[in-house]
Design a protein around this motif. Sequence first.
Motif, mmCIF file in Angstrom:
data_model
loop_
_atom_site.group_PDB
_atom_site.id
_atom_site.type_symbol
_atom_site.label_atom_id
_atom_site.label_comp_id
_atom_site.label_asym_id
_atom_site.label_seq_id
_atom_site.Cartn_x
_atom_site.Cartn_y
_atom_site.Cartn_z
ATOM 1 N N TYR A 65 0.794 -1.326 -0.101
ATOM 2 C CA TYR A 65 0.274 0.025 -0.108
ATOM 3 C C TYR A 65 0.915 1.156 0.041
ATOM 4 C CZ TYR A 65 0.973 -0.197 5.007
ATOM 5 O OH TYR A 65 1.453 -0.347 6.267
ATOM 6 N N ARG A 66 0.367 2.283 -0.378
ATOM 7 C CA ARG A 66 0.991 3.617 -0.421
ATOM 8 C C ARG A 66 0.079 4.630 0.297
ATOM 9 N NH1 ARG A 66 -0.754 7.346 -4.667
ATOM 10 N NH2 ARG A 66 -2.590 6.142 -5.882
ATOM 11 N N GLU A 67 0.950 5.826 0.667
ATOM 12 C CA GLU A 67 0.216 6.960 1.652
ATOM 13 C C GLU A 67 0.205 8.121 0.574
ATOM 14 O OE1 GLU A 67 0.833 9.564 5.707
ATOM 15 O OE2 GLU A 67 1.708 7.420 5.334
ATOM 16 N N THR A 68 -0.838 8.950 0.463
ATOM 17 C CA THR A 68 -1.034 9.878 -0.646
ATOM 18 C C THR A 68 -0.491 11.042 0.103
ATOM 19 O OG1 THR A 68 -3.060 10.553 0.121
ATOM 20 C CG2 THR A 68 -2.975 8.969 -1.731
ATOM 21 N N TYR A 69 -0.195 12.122 -0.586
ATOM 22 C CA TYR A 69 -0.091 13.669 -0.179
ATOM 23 C C TYR A 69 -0.877 14.030 1.139
ATOM 24 C CZ TYR A 69 3.160 13.930 -3.928
ATOM 25 O OH TYR A 69 4.283 13.719 -5.322
ATOM 26 N N TYR A 70 -2.388 13.622 0.985
ATOM 27 C CA TYR A 70 -3.361 14.050 2.006
ATOM 28 C C TYR A 70 -3.334 13.233 3.161
ATOM 29 C CZ TYR A 70 -4.391 16.619 -2.254
ATOM 30 O OH TYR A 70 -4.151 17.214 -3.511
ATOM 31 N N GLY A 71 -2.188 11.999 3.399
ATOM 32 C CA GLY A 71 -2.387 11.229 4.418
ATOM 33 C C GLY A 71 -3.326 10.002 4.274
ATOM 34 N N GLU A 72 -3.756 9.888 3.171
ATOM 35 C CA GLU A 72 -4.791 8.798 2.830
ATOM 36 C C GLU A 72 -4.124 7.606 2.296
ATOM 37 O OE1 GLU A 72 -8.349 8.070 -0.528
ATOM 38 O OE2 GLU A 72 -7.649 10.009 -0.043
ATOM 39 N N VAL A 73 -4.329 6.381 2.831
ATOM 40 C CA VAL A 73 -3.885 5.117 2.752
ATOM 41 C C VAL A 73 -4.471 4.364 1.519
ATOM 42 C CG1 VAL A 73 -3.008 2.894 3.565
ATOM 43 C CG2 VAL A 73 -2.851 4.846 4.945
ATOM 44 N N LYS A 74 -3.945 4.101 0.428
ATOM 45 C CA LYS A 74 -4.396 3.470 -0.810
ATOM 46 C C LYS A 74 -3.779 2.303 -1.089
ATOM 47 C CE LYS A 74 -6.431 7.508 -3.192
ATOM 48 N NZ LYS A 74 -6.618 8.190 -4.524
ATOM 49 N N ASP A 75 -4.593 1.334 -1.656
ATOM 50 C CA ASP A 75 -3.942 0.245 -2.270
ATOM 51 C C ASP A 75 -3.113 0.371 -3.552
ATOM 52 O OD1 ASP A 75 -3.212 -2.581 -2.406
ATOM 53 O OD2 ASP A 75 -5.229 -3.192 -3.367
ATOM 54 N N CYS A 76 -2.053 -0.221 -3.841
ATOM 55 C CA CYS A 76 -1.151 -0.006 -5.202
ATOM 56 C C CYS A 76 -1.914 -0.401 -6.267
ATOM 57 C CB CYS A 76 0.167 -0.873 -4.767
ATOM 58 S SG CYS A 76 1.336 0.213 -3.991
ATOM 59 N N GLN A 77 -3.096 -0.953 -6.312
ATOM 60 C CA GLN A 77 -3.421 -1.546 -7.397
ATOM 61 C C GLN A 77 -4.311 -0.189 -8.178
ATOM 62 O OE1 GLN A 77 -3.634 -4.588 -8.801
ATOM 63 N NE2 GLN A 77 -2.554 -5.236 -6.760
ATOM 64 N N ALA A 78 -4.414 0.765 -7.739
ATOM 65 C CA ALA A 78 -5.178 1.965 -7.932
ATOM 66 C C ALA A 78 -4.185 2.627 -9.026
ATOM 67 C CB ALA A 78 -5.627 2.906 -6.919
ATOM 68 N N CYS A 79 -2.974 2.475 -8.966
ATOM 69 C CA CYS A 79 -1.959 3.212 -9.585
ATOM 70 C C CYS A 79 -1.035 2.025 -10.154
ATOM 71 C CB CYS A 79 -1.013 4.323 -8.937
ATOM 72 S SG CYS A 79 -0.124 3.734 -7.661
ATOM 73 N N ARG A 80 -0.469 2.286 -11.441
ATOM 74 C CA ARG A 80 0.532 1.399 -11.790
ATOM 75 C C ARG A 80 2.157 1.962 -11.930
ATOM 76 N NH1 ARG A 80 -2.610 3.490 -16.086
ATOM 77 N NH2 ARG A 80 -1.276 4.826 -17.478
ATOM 78 N N LEU A 81 2.833 1.419 -12.070
ATOM 79 C CA LEU A 81 4.476 1.913 -12.344
ATOM 80 C C LEU A 81 4.671 2.795 -13.340
ATOM 81 C CD1 LEU A 81 6.477 -1.589 -11.931
ATOM 82 C CD2 LEU A 81 6.301 0.344 -10.058
ATOM 83 N N ALA A 82 5.514 3.744 -13.394
ATOM 84 C CA ALA A 82 5.590 4.706 -14.348
ATOM 85 C C ALA A 82 5.755 4.205 -15.819
ATOM 86 C CB ALA A 82 6.901 5.328 -14.002
ATOM 87 N N ARG A 83 5.351 4.846 -16.713
ATOM 88 C CA ARG A 83 5.225 4.472 -17.907
ATOM 89 C C ARG A 83 6.638 3.862 -18.536
ATOM 90 N NH1 ARG A 83 3.328 10.017 -20.983
ATOM 91 N NH2 ARG A 83 3.410 10.875 -19.087
#
Length: 63
Positions: A45-63
Amino acid sequence: MKLITVKRETKEEKRYTPKMGELFTKVTYIKKRFLSIPFKTLHKYRETYYGEVKDCQACRLAR
C-alpha cells in the motif's frame, strides 16, 4: 528462533496515476519470510500527499 516471520518494509518508488501524472511515493510492503528469505508479498500500500492510505492496485508503475 521462528522459521516464518512477517516483516514490513517501506521504500520509495516512482508511480504513475492518470489524474496526477508521475510521482515519487513511499510504498510499504508486508512480506512473509522463511528463515529471513522473503518468499511471498502479502500486501502493498501507499500513502498519498493528503495522508490517505491507498492500495497499490489503483496506480501502476511509471510508463
